[in-house]
Design an enzyme around this catalytic site. Sequence first.
Site, mmCIF file in Angstrom:
data_model
loop_
_atom_site.group_PDB
_atom_site.id
_atom_site.type_symbol
_atom_site.label_atom_id
_atom_site.label_comp_id
_atom_site.label_asym_id
_atom_site.label_seq_id
_atom_site.Cartn_x
_atom_site.Cartn_y
_atom_site.Cartn_z
ATOM 1 N N PHE A 64 0.832 -1.202 0.000
ATOM 2 C CA PHE A 64 0.000 0.000 0.000
ATOM 3 C C PHE A 64 0.863 1.247 0.000
ATOM 4 O O PHE A 64 2.034 1.218 0.362
ATOM 5 C CB PHE A 64 -0.964 0.015 1.199
ATOM 6 C CG PHE A 64 -0.302 0.276 2.519
ATOM 7 C CD1 PHE A 64 -0.254 1.560 3.055
ATOM 8 C CD2 PHE A 64 0.288 -0.757 3.243
ATOM 9 C CE1 PHE A 64 0.361 1.805 4.277
ATOM 10 C CE2 PHE A 64 0.892 -0.523 4.464
ATOM 11 C CZ PHE A 64 0.934 0.762 4.981
ATOM 12 N N CYS A 65 0.264 2.360 -0.424
ATOM 13 C CA CYS A 65 0.895 3.679 -0.380
ATOM 14 C C CYS A 65 -0.119 4.624 0.263
ATOM 15 O O CYS A 65 -0.980 4.177 1.005
ATOM 16 C CB CYS A 65 1.302 4.136 -1.784
ATOM 17 S SG CYS A 65 -0.074 4.262 -2.942
ATOM 18 N N ARG A 66 -0.062 5.895 -0.043
ATOM 19 C CA ARG A 66 -0.991 6.843 0.578
ATOM 20 C C ARG A 66 -2.408 6.684 0.022
ATOM 21 O O ARG A 66 -3.355 6.560 0.768
ATOM 22 C CB ARG A 66 -0.504 8.282 0.379
ATOM 23 C CG ARG A 66 -1.379 9.321 1.075
ATOM 24 C CD ARG A 66 -0.886 10.739 0.871
ATOM 25 N NE ARG A 66 -0.626 11.079 -0.511
ATOM 26 C CZ ARG A 66 -1.553 11.483 -1.375
ATOM 27 N NH1 ARG A 66 -2.793 11.609 -1.005
ATOM 28 N NH2 ARG A 66 -1.219 11.768 -2.615
ATOM 29 N N GLY A 68 -3.093 4.663 -3.088
ATOM 30 C CA GLY A 68 -3.230 3.494 -3.948
ATOM 31 C C GLY A 68 -2.677 3.718 -5.345
ATOM 32 O O GLY A 68 -2.447 2.757 -6.081
ATOM 33 N N LEU A 94 -3.368 3.998 2.424
ATOM 34 C CA LEU A 94 -3.509 4.428 3.810
ATOM 35 C C LEU A 94 -4.775 5.258 4.008
ATOM 36 O O LEU A 94 -5.427 5.168 5.041
ATOM 37 C CB LEU A 94 -2.271 5.229 4.247
ATOM 38 C CG LEU A 94 -2.257 5.727 5.686
ATOM 39 C CD1 LEU A 94 -2.274 4.557 6.669
ATOM 40 C CD2 LEU A 94 -1.044 6.594 5.938
#
Length: 172
Positions: A64-66, A68, A94
């Site tokens: 995951f990142c901030r 997507g 996130l």
Amino acid sequence: MLPTISPRRAFEMLKNGEARLVDIRETAEYAENFIPGARLVPLSIAKIYPLKDADAPDKPVIFFCRSGNRTDKASDLLRSLAGDAEAWQMEGGLSGWQKEGLPVQHEKAPFPLFRQIQIGAGALVLLGILGSYVWHPMYWLSAFVGAGLVFAGVTGFCGLGLLLARMPWNKK
């Protein structure tokens, strides 16, 4: 392309020890808030970072990142880094995790260095312009800062960044 998994399902798998959660954001982003139990592997160094855990090398991986977007764009790279292990990308990153009300740890992090440079350079340019109304040669301060920004962009070296990095509020 990696298949998606909901934040709620990712939380359940993490809680039950059924999967590893891998945060691909950069360290400055991670310093502000993160998911407890997730491992940070910034996308900028992901190619050289081993993802296998010694105790569970085939445990599924959830990236995951901030939001997507980065995870989606790097899904082929991330899929290859997961090796033989099953891998997913978390829907909404996130932000999606937080919308579900799942646990996130918040830390007080200093302004990222790049923002400090922007604030410092902008303040010096403004000071040079306003100061030139009182003392005309003060406009050279703005010219000096502008030249420094051009130099930093061309060479990749920023003297203001070096100075700000040594300030007390940036020390651990």
